[in-house]
Design an enzyme around this catalytic site. Structure first.
Site, PDB file in Angstrom:
ATOM      1  N   SER A 144      31.202 -12.307 -19.741  1.00  0.00           N
ATOM      2  CA  SER A 144      30.407 -12.334 -20.975  1.00  0.00           C
ATOM      3  C   SER A 144      30.961 -13.298 -22.022  1.00  0.00           C
ATOM      4  CB  SER A 144      30.340 -10.925 -21.569  1.00  0.00           C
ATOM      5  OG  SER A 144      29.684 -10.945 -22.818  1.00  0.00           O
ATOM      6  N   LYS A 165      21.065  -0.407 -20.210  1.00  0.00           N
ATOM      7  CA  LYS A 165      20.251  -0.460 -21.430  1.00  0.00           C
ATOM      8  C   LYS A 165      19.283   0.715 -21.560  1.00  0.00           C
ATOM      9  CE  LYS A 165      20.396  -5.416 -22.416  1.00  0.00           C
ATOM     10  NZ  LYS A 165      19.585  -6.602 -22.779  1.00  0.00           N
ATOM     11  N   VAL A 205      14.282 -18.292 -21.541  1.00  0.00           N
ATOM     12  CA  VAL A 205      15.395 -17.400 -21.897  1.00  0.00           C
ATOM     13  C   VAL A 205      16.696 -17.813 -21.206  1.00  0.00           C
ATOM     14  CG1 VAL A 205      13.867 -15.439 -22.347  1.00  0.00           C
ATOM     15  CG2 VAL A 205      14.924 -15.698 -20.080  1.00  0.00           C
ATOM     16  N   TYR A 261      19.887 -20.109 -20.387  1.00  0.00           N
ATOM     17  CA  TYR A 261      20.680 -21.103 -21.123  1.00  0.00           C
ATOM     18  C   TYR A 261      21.721 -21.790 -20.233  1.00  0.00           C
ATOM     19  CZ  TYR A 261      23.996 -17.184 -21.538  1.00  0.00           C
ATOM     20  OH  TYR A 261      24.837 -16.129 -21.280  1.00  0.00           O
TER      21      TYR A 261
END
Length: 289
Positions: free
Chosen positions: A20, A71, A230, A232
């Site tokens: 991350s 999530k 979305v 990158y």
């Protein structure tokens, strides 16, 4: 960064998560704003999820970010979820507020903040066509509905079409937004809807390989169409390369990543993240890849 007895903790929780970029973003922000905080990445199994959430209060943490695959799984353990998080059915930020855990979803906000910042685009009264029906797509769809989009066209895989239609129905009933769902395999219908759209979004993982895209090279775009991906990494997908070759405005997903983090940081600390500085560092990092 000076760590002492008053340092407060924030973290991102997921599996896998060691890759991350969030620790870089948030620790940069803590240092630049002078806030005594540290942000780390916790890779935990689902069996440890509930105790991890209890530890937010036990250790008086700012809160945590949640990434896949947790999530949705965290929601039953929260005291409250916001309207956007409820609409999306997923949480990416948990705030420890006076001993209560509040779930937010800043993904959709981050997406439209990126479009507003880098392309001066406002979704209100606009027509959107979006490819995908997963977590990122749903966050964008729900936020677009909240922000007053005129019409939302969703294209998802046939195998998930009924599920997508049910989610679209829920969002529409709660916001009044006009939403239609179509199979992503129907390229002719995608073409038809894009020609009357103001915004065209790829919210799938198609293009991560640097070679593939859902549409083809002969696809037609209306003038003044805003386009977003979305993804990158790569910094420019084949999809973005095609639309930019036609002279259209287009943004990748790096701004969404930054601004969803900035929203979480402000919810935790009450301070504004130095987004411009961090953006320059991120752009340098990912443009070189």
């Amino acid at each position: 960064m000076q760590i002492d007895g008053y340092t407060r903790l924030a973290a991102v929780v997921a599996t896998p998560i060691k890759h991350s970029i969030s620790p870089f973003i948030h620790n940069y922000a803590f240092e630049k704003t002078g806030i005594n905080g540290v942000y780390v990445a916790w890779d935990i199994p689902e069996s440890e999820l509930q105790v991890t959430l209890k530890n937010i209060m036990r250790y008086d943490m700012f809160g945590i970010n949640i990434s896949m695959p947790y999530k949705q799984a965290v929601i039953p353990y929260l005291d409250e979820v916001t309207k956007a998080a409820d609409l999306i059915g997923a949480v990416n930020t948990i705030v420890n507020r006076d001993g209560r855990l509040i779930g937010y979803n800043t993904d959709g906000f981050g997406f439209f903040k990126s479009l507003g910042t880098f392309a001066d685009f406002d979704v209100a009264d606009k027509v959107i066509t979006i490819l995908g029906g997963g977590g990122a797509a749903t966050a964008i769809i729900a936020q677009a509905a909240i922000n007053g989009a005129k019409k939302i066209n969703i294209f998802n895989q046939t195998a998930f079409l009924e599920e997508t239609k049910e989610k679209a129905k829920q969002i529409s009933s709660k916001t009044g937004a006009a939403i239609e769902v179509f199979p992503v395999e129907d390229l002719n219908m995608i073409q038809k809807k894009v020609l009357v759209s103001d915004l065209f979004v790829n919210a799938t993982n198609v293009g991560m390989d640097g070679k593939s895209m859902i549409i083809n090279d002969s696809f037609e775009f209306p003038p003044n169409l805003m386009v977003a991906d979305v993804i990158y990494q790569p910094f420019e997908t084949p999809f973005l390369r095609l639309v930019r070759s036609r002279g259209l405005k287009a943004v990748n997903g790096l701004g969404m990543l930054l601004f969803q983090a900035a929203a979480a940081f402000e919810l935790w600390t009450g301070k504004e993240m130095p987004s411009q500085e961090i953006w320059q560092a991120l752009e340098k990092k990912y443009k070189s890849k």
